[in-house]
Design a protein around this motif. Structure first.
Motif, mmCIF file in Angstrom:
data_model
loop_
_atom_site.group_PDB
_atom_site.id
_atom_site.type_symbol
_atom_site.label_atom_id
_atom_site.label_comp_id
_atom_site.label_asym_id
_atom_site.label_seq_id
_atom_site.Cartn_x
_atom_site.Cartn_y
_atom_site.Cartn_z
ATOM 1 N N MET A 189 9.692 6.801 7.789
ATOM 2 C CA MET A 189 11.070 6.020 9.117
ATOM 3 C C MET A 189 12.482 6.200 8.344
ATOM 4 N N SER A 190 12.794 6.134 7.638
ATOM 5 C CA SER A 190 14.496 6.153 7.206
ATOM 6 C C SER A 190 15.041 7.315 6.754
ATOM 7 N N GLY A 191 13.354 8.509 6.392
ATOM 8 C CA GLY A 191 14.713 9.675 6.481
ATOM 9 C C GLY A 191 14.387 9.949 4.852
ATOM 10 N N THR A 192 13.231 9.367 4.265
ATOM 11 C CA THR A 192 13.686 9.064 2.910
ATOM 12 C C THR A 192 12.412 9.908 2.349
ATOM 13 N N THR A 193 12.150 10.876 1.018
ATOM 14 C CA THR A 193 11.184 11.310 0.831
ATOM 15 C C THR A 193 11.227 11.389 -0.071
ATOM 16 N N SER A 237 0.491 -1.267 -0.373
ATOM 17 C CA SER A 237 -0.024 0.259 0.605
ATOM 18 C C SER A 237 0.848 1.019 -0.283
ATOM 19 N N ARG A 238 0.233 2.612 -0.753
ATOM 20 C CA ARG A 238 1.325 3.808 -0.759
ATOM 21 C C ARG A 238 1.733 3.489 0.841
ATOM 22 N N ALA A 239 0.452 3.975 2.018
ATOM 23 C CA ALA A 239 0.549 4.884 2.947
ATOM 24 C C ALA A 239 2.229 3.479 3.734
ATOM 25 N N GLU A 240 2.299 2.286 3.693
ATOM 26 C CA GLU A 240 2.599 1.726 4.168
ATOM 27 C C GLU A 240 4.093 1.593 3.622
ATOM 28 N N GLN A 288 17.670 -1.140 8.962
ATOM 29 C CA GLN A 288 17.773 0.359 9.412
ATOM 30 C C GLN A 288 19.851 0.913 10.368
ATOM 31 N N ALA A 289 19.725 -0.321 10.635
ATOM 32 C CA ALA A 289 20.762 -0.825 11.141
ATOM 33 C C ALA A 289 22.389 -0.839 10.597
ATOM 34 N N GLU A 290 22.081 -1.834 9.158
ATOM 35 C CA GLU A 290 22.830 -2.003 8.537
ATOM 36 C C GLU A 290 23.301 -1.058 7.588
#
Length: 122
Positions: A69-73, A59-62, A111-113
Motif C-alpha cells: 500500500m505504501s509502494g515500498t518493496t 504477520s508477514r502477510a500484514e 500516508q497523508a503525512e
C-alpha cells in the motif's frame, strides 16, 4: 513451525521497543528490522536476554500488505529497496512517537503525512 513462524518485527515496533529500553538505538530500528526480518526468533532471543522484554510482532502477510500500500518493496536480503537516509531518519522520528501514538493514527493519516513531508515524491 517455530513460535515466530510467519511473524516479523516491524521497524516501528522495534523503534518503540528501543525508545522504551535504550533510546540511543531507536535510530537503528529500521536497519535492524530489515536485518532480522527472516530470523525473528533470533532477534527475540537476543532482546529478551538483554532487556528481559520483546517487541510486538506482526504477520508477514500484514506487513507485506502495508508495504504494498505504501509502494515500498522488500528485496531478498530484507532491506526495503526504496529507502533513503531521509526515510530511515523519519522512521526513527516515528519510532520516537511510541507504540501508543502510532496505534492512535490510521494508515491513511500516516500516508497523508508522508505525502505532505515528501511533497508527493518518494
Amino acid at each position: 513451525a517455530g513460535t515466530f513462524a510467519d511473524r516479523e518485527v516491524s521497524a516501528a515496533a522495534l523503534g518503540a521497543f528501543y525508545m522504551k529500553h535504550e533510546p540511543s538505538k531507536a535510530a537503528h530500528a529500521y536497519r535492524l528490522a530489515g536485518q532480522f526480518n527472516r530470523t525473528t526468533a533470533k532477534l527475540m532471543r537476543i532482546l529478551r536476554k538483554k532487556y528481559g522484554d520483546v517487541p510486538s510482532t506482526s504477520s508477514r502477510a500484514e506487513l507485506r500488505a502495508m508495504r504494498a500500500m505504501s509502494g515500498t518493496t522488500t528485496s531478498t536480503d530484507g532491506s526495503d529497496s526504496e529507502v533513503s537516509a531521509r526515510a530511515a531518519t523519519s522512521g526513527a522520528a516515528v519510532a520516537a512517537a511510541g507504540a501508543a501514538g502510532l496505534a492512535a493514527v490510521s494508515l491513511d493519516e500516516l500516508q497523508a503525512e508522508i505525502h505532505r513531508r515528501t511533497g508527493g515524491k518518494r
